[in-house]
Design a protein around this motif. Structure first.
Motif, PDB file in Angstrom:
ATOM      1  N   GLY A  82       0.773  -1.243   0.022  1.00 18.24           N
ATOM      2  CA  GLY A  82       0.098  -0.072  -0.113  1.00 18.24           C
ATOM      3  C   GLY A  82       0.906   1.274  -0.040  1.00 18.24           C
ATOM      4  O   GLY A  82       1.864   1.305   0.763  1.00 18.24           O
ATOM      5  N   GLY A  83       0.486   2.091  -0.788  1.00 17.03           N
ATOM      6  CA  GLY A  83       1.437   3.484  -1.001  1.00 17.03           C
ATOM      7  C   GLY A  83       2.138   3.324  -2.417  1.00 17.03           C
ATOM      8  O   GLY A  83       2.373   4.374  -2.925  1.00 17.03           O
ATOM      9  N   GLY A  84       2.191   1.988  -2.896  1.00 12.76           N
ATOM     10  CA  GLY A  84       2.809   1.834  -4.192  1.00 12.76           C
ATOM     11  C   GLY A  84       4.199   2.029  -4.488  1.00 12.76           C
ATOM     12  O   GLY A  84       4.889   2.192  -5.698  1.00 12.76           O
ATOM     13  N   THR A  85       5.197   2.646  -3.328  1.00 12.11           N
ATOM     14  CA  THR A  85       6.641   2.519  -3.656  1.00 12.11           C
ATOM     15  C   THR A  85       7.517   1.490  -3.147  1.00 12.11           C
ATOM     16  O   THR A  85       8.777   1.731  -3.382  1.00 12.11           O
ATOM     17  CB  THR A  85       6.858   4.054  -2.815  1.00 12.11           C
ATOM     18  OG1 THR A  85       6.712   3.792  -1.664  1.00 12.11           O
ATOM     19  CG2 THR A  85       6.151   5.265  -3.520  1.00 12.11           C
ATOM     20  N   ALA A  86       6.779   0.433  -2.532  1.00 10.24           N
ATOM     21  CA  ALA A  86       7.830  -0.643  -2.088  1.00 10.24           C
ATOM     22  C   ALA A  86       7.096  -1.968  -2.644  1.00 10.24           C
ATOM     23  O   ALA A  86       5.912  -2.051  -2.710  1.00 10.24           O
ATOM     24  CB  ALA A  86       7.705  -0.778  -0.516  1.00 10.24           C
ATOM     25  N   ALA A  87       7.951  -2.778  -2.926  1.00  9.16           N
ATOM     26  CA  ALA A  87       7.413  -3.898  -3.557  1.00  9.16           C
ATOM     27  C   ALA A  87       8.053  -5.118  -2.655  1.00  9.16           C
ATOM     28  O   ALA A  87       9.118  -4.839  -1.748  1.00  9.16           O
ATOM     29  CB  ALA A  87       8.162  -4.422  -4.992  1.00  9.16           C
ATOM     30  N   VAL A  88       7.403  -6.607  -2.605  1.00  8.99           N
ATOM     31  CA  VAL A  88       7.906  -7.358  -1.835  1.00  8.99           C
ATOM     32  C   VAL A  88       7.976  -8.542  -2.747  1.00  8.99           C
ATOM     33  O   VAL A  88       7.108  -8.972  -3.566  1.00  8.99           O
ATOM     34  CB  VAL A  88       7.145  -7.830  -0.721  1.00  8.99           C
ATOM     35  CG1 VAL A  88       5.748  -8.075  -1.114  1.00  8.99           C
ATOM     36  CG2 VAL A  88       7.568  -9.223   0.123  1.00  8.99           C
ATOM     37  N   VAL A  89       9.218  -9.246  -2.783  1.00  7.91           N
ATOM     38  CA  VAL A  89       9.421 -10.354  -3.695  1.00  7.91           C
ATOM     39  C   VAL A  89      10.018 -11.736  -3.015  1.00  7.91           C
ATOM     40  O   VAL A  89      10.637 -11.322  -2.085  1.00  7.91           O
ATOM     41  CB  VAL A  89      10.525  -9.957  -4.719  1.00  7.91           C
ATOM     42  CG1 VAL A  89      10.963 -11.190  -5.739  1.00  7.91           C
ATOM     43  CG2 VAL A  89      10.126  -8.863  -5.659  1.00  7.91           C
ATOM     44  N   GLU A  90       9.363 -12.756  -3.137  1.00  4.73           N
ATOM     45  CA  GLU A  90       9.879 -13.927  -2.635  1.00  4.73           C
ATOM     46  C   GLU A  90      10.774 -14.808  -3.794  1.00  4.73           C
ATOM     47  O   GLU A  90      10.122 -15.008  -4.908  1.00  4.73           O
ATOM     48  CB  GLU A  90       8.856 -15.024  -2.341  1.00  4.73           C
ATOM     49  CG  GLU A  90       7.894 -14.604  -0.834  1.00  4.73           C
ATOM     50  CD  GLU A  90       6.811 -15.251  -0.717  1.00  4.73           C
ATOM     51  OE1 GLU A  90       7.146 -16.599  -0.719  1.00  4.73           O
ATOM     52  OE2 GLU A  90       5.863 -14.889  -0.162  1.00  4.73           O
ATOM     53  N   VAL A  91      12.051 -15.096  -3.370  1.00  4.56           N
ATOM     54  CA  VAL A  91      12.940 -15.639  -4.324  1.00  4.56           C
ATOM     55  C   VAL A  91      12.263 -17.043  -4.773  1.00  4.56           C
ATOM     56  O   VAL A  91      12.417 -17.587  -6.189  1.00  4.56           O
ATOM     57  CB  VAL A  91      14.235 -15.655  -3.997  1.00  4.56           C
ATOM     58  CG1 VAL A  91      14.900 -14.442  -3.898  1.00  4.56           C
ATOM     59  CG2 VAL A  91      14.455 -17.046  -2.767  1.00  4.56           C
ATOM     60  N   ALA A  92      11.624 -17.725  -3.978  1.00  2.00           N
ATOM     61  CA  ALA A  92      10.992 -18.894  -4.310  1.00  2.00           C
ATOM     62  C   ALA A  92       9.750 -18.915  -5.402  1.00  2.00           C
ATOM     63  O   ALA A  92       9.526 -19.914  -6.321  1.00  2.00           O
ATOM     64  CB  ALA A  92      10.295 -19.612  -3.248  1.00  2.00           C
ATOM     65  N   GLU A  93       9.346 -17.634  -5.854  1.00  2.00           N
ATOM     66  CA  GLU A  93       8.517 -17.478  -6.778  1.00  2.00           C
ATOM     67  C   GLU A  93       9.197 -17.717  -8.057  1.00  2.00           C
ATOM     68  O   GLU A  93       8.470 -18.353  -9.157  1.00  2.00           O
ATOM     69  CB  GLU A  93       7.751 -16.115  -6.689  1.00  2.00           C
ATOM     70  CG  GLU A  93       6.595 -15.855  -5.817  1.00  2.00           C
ATOM     71  CD  GLU A  93       5.254 -16.726  -6.076  1.00  2.00           C
ATOM     72  OE1 GLU A  93       5.017 -16.499  -7.266  1.00  2.00           O
ATOM     73  OE2 GLU A  93       4.760 -17.509  -5.591  1.00  2.00           O
TER      74      GLU A  93
END
Length: 385
Positions: A82-93
């Motif tokens: 929320g806010g649109g300026t940060a992302a979250v990535v799981e390397v397992a994806e």
């Protein structure tokens, strides 16, 4: 009136954090008593991190076709908070072990390239910060694949670009960073990392994690030699001591790639996630916290979400009850993390596959929560209308 905060980690292979939380909330509701139940999704940087942070911050999911661990095309997902300026990535994806069949598992040939593609897509979507969950990789390529996707170039002695996989590490003779886009250089990376293994050696990425990814003893030795070679080249060219980075060996060396090449902060996974979900703020006015995960044991106190939640609640004098599908007391004791009491939700002998089915696991959590609620309702002022 009792205010209960429910913050369950996922029951891996069974229920997500959101689903476990909802089951417990429904159990308390079944008592017919006047409980106030709030829920917050949590994770420790492993499986479920994207979902937990997206839901906790009111963010959104993004899907993208990327390069899988064996070079094939797979559908990967990451989150924009929320806010649109940060992302979250799981390397397992992008390079997770489940993406590779048992017969094909060999970290000599798996790549982390897709991780870089997810990161680039997040940056192109306006994200200035990327949070990384390192758990569950099938790779041992020192993050070279990811770095290739981000614009770093790796050459062999003939000044030809190297290919994918841990098998190429021993061939790397030169690294160029001049083609890395400025938008990548300007991005802040925060990495959830709860292991402290060095890049190479008997406690390094290949020896500790390689076998579970399909590496034979001979392959482990080859991978370790490649990691040593890669670290030597990086030290000579850039003056960066990858071996000296605590956690460099995480996720097949992705820890080294993030910290050494992208100036990432390697942080405690549970502390990072709990901070982003603002869990401590949500403890205001809470009388009881309920947390847990699929299995509680001695490892729970070693950086897992339930222990982090319990320690945070303990600072505020709030008791914590932990629920799990399986409980195995070990060392350090679960009580040492701040958990006041713990219970298994399984009612009796049952086949593991049956117990882990979402319907059964959800029902067990619901039933246990209802019984906890009824007991608490017997205490004067708790739960009564």
């Amino acid at each position: 009136m009792l205010k209960v905060l429910v913050a369950m980690d996922s029951f891996k292979g069974s229920l997500s954090s959101m689903e476990a939380n909802q089951s417990i909330a429904e159990g308390f509701d079944r008592t017919g008593m006047d409980f106030v139940v709030e829920t917050v999704p949590v994770a420790d940087g492993g499986e479920g991190t994207v979902e937990a942070l997206v839901y906790a911050t009111g963010g959104r999911f993004v899907e993208k076709v990327i390069t899988g661990p064996l070079g094939e095309k797979v559908k990967g997902r990451y989150g924009i908070l929320g806010g649109g300026t940060a992302a979250v990535v799981e390397v397992a994806e992008a390079c997770g072990l489940p993406l590779v069949s048992v017969e094909q598992r060999n970290p000599l040939y798996t790549t982390s390239y897709g991780v870089g593609e997810l990161i680039l897509d997040a940056i192109d979507n306006g994200c200035k910060e990327v949070i990384i969950g390192l758990g569950g990789s099938s790779t041992n390529d020192a993050g070279v694949g990811m770095l290739q996707a981000l614009g770093f170039q790796f050459f062999n002695q003939e000044v030809l670009s190297v290919g994918f996989g841990g098998v190429e590490l021993k061939n790397i003779n030169k690294v160029k960073a001049s083609s890395v886009p400025e938008k990548v250089r300007a991005t802040r990376f925060r990495v959830a990392c709860d292991v402290h293994n060095p890049l190479y050696g008997t406690n390094g990425a290949a020896y500790i994690f390689g076998p579970q990814k399909g590496a034979t003893p001979e392959v482990v030795e080859e991978l370790d030699q490649g990691l040593r070679r890669f670290a030597d080249v990086v030290l000579e060219q850039f003056g960066i001591d990858l071996q000296g980075i605590s956690g460099a060996g995480a996720a097949g060396g992705l820890g080294a790639a993030f910290a050494g090449f992208l100036q990432a902060e390697l942080e405690s996974g549970v502390e990072l996630i709990l901070g982003l979900t603002r869990l401590e703020e949500k403890l205001n006015g809470v009388n009881l916290v309920i947390t847990g995960e699929g299995k509680l044991d001695g490892q729970t106190s070693m950086g897992k979400a339930p222990a982090g939640i319990a320690q945070m609640a303990k600072k505020h004098g709030i008791p914590v009850i932990a629920l799990a599908g399986d409980v195995s007391e070990g060392k350090p004791s679960l009580y040492e993390s701040g958990i006041a009491a713990y219970f298994t939700v399984v009612g009796g002998p049952v086949d593991l596959n049956v117990a882990m089915s979402p319907e059964v696991a959800s029902g067990n959590l619901r039933r246990t929560a209802e019984q906890l609620g009824r007991v608490l309702g017997l205490v004067d002022g708790f739960g009564g209308k």
